[in-house]
Design a protein around this motif. Structure first.
Motif, short mmCIF file in Angstrom:
data_model
loop_
_atom_site.label_atom_id
_atom_site.label_comp_id
_atom_site.label_asym_id
_atom_site.label_seq_id
_atom_site.Cartn_x
_atom_site.Cartn_y
_atom_site.Cartn_z
N UNK A 8 7.34 7.22 -1.01
CA UNK A 8 6.44 5.78 -0.73
C UNK A 8 6.76 5.31 -0.25
N UNK A 9 5.49 4.07 -0.57
CA UNK A 9 6.00 3.24 0.41
C UNK A 9 6.49 1.64 0.05
N UNK A 10 7.79 1.50 0.81
CA UNK A 10 8.09 0.06 0.50
C UNK A 10 8.19 -1.22 -0.25
N UNK A 11 6.81 -1.18 -0.35
CA UNK A 11 5.90 -2.40 -0.46
C UNK A 11 4.36 -1.93 -0.52
N UNK A 12 3.55 -3.02 -1.45
CA UNK A 12 1.90 -3.07 -1.05
C UNK A 12 1.40 -4.21 -1.24
N UNK A 13 0.32 -4.48 -0.61
CA UNK A 13 -0.39 -5.72 -1.29
C UNK A 13 -0.52 -5.93 -2.18
N UNK A 14 -0.16 -7.01 -3.25
CA UNK A 14 -1.59 -7.08 -3.99
C UNK A 14 -2.52 -8.13 -4.27
N UNK A 42 -2.30 -2.44 -11.63
CA UNK A 42 -3.23 -1.39 -10.44
C UNK A 42 -2.94 -1.61 -9.66
N UNK A 43 -2.40 -1.89 -8.89
CA UNK A 43 -2.33 -2.16 -7.10
C UNK A 43 -1.48 -2.11 -6.74
N UNK A 44 -0.13 -1.61 -7.62
CA UNK A 44 1.00 -0.47 -7.48
C UNK A 44 0.64 0.87 -7.39
N UNK A 45 0.08 1.32 -8.19
CA UNK A 45 -0.51 2.34 -8.58
C UNK A 45 -1.27 3.07 -7.78
N UNK A 46 -2.57 2.21 -7.29
CA UNK A 46 -3.47 2.37 -5.57
C UNK A 46 -3.35 2.64 -4.38
#
Length: 99
Positions: A8-14, A42-46
């Protein structure tokens, strides 16, 4: 096997361009779902930060409810998540599909 590993990534772009981490997601006790919070989940899942099952379990959502959020964002962006405008954006999407 690599496909069975949970990387998993540590963070994603919201949805507003800010970095999202597991700690910055809405609390699991959230009961008032404003547009921004829905879009963040939704952004976290995507982005792979959460799986669909984890998001549904964490927030007490049904799969159908989460899928409707994803569909709304795909069709109309964040404004499509507004509860008061769902019918408007649904009609607009259906008209666009006909032409």
């Amino acid at each position: 096997m690599i496909e069975n590993q949970k990387i998993r990534p540590a963070q994603v772009i919201g949805p507003l361009g800010e970095p999202l981490t597991l700690d910055s997601l809405p609390p699991s006790t959230t009961t008032r779902w404003v547009v921004r919070r829905k879009a963040e989940v939704v952004a976290a899942v995507n982005g792979g930060l959460l799986s669909v099952d984890e998001a549904c379990e964490r927030y007490g959502l049904t799969l159908e409810e989460f899928a409707s959020w994803q569909r709304s964002i795909d069709r109309s962006g964040m404004p499509g998540l507004r509860v008061t405008r769902i019918q408007h954006y649904r009609d607009l999407y259906e008209r666009q599909q006909r032409f």
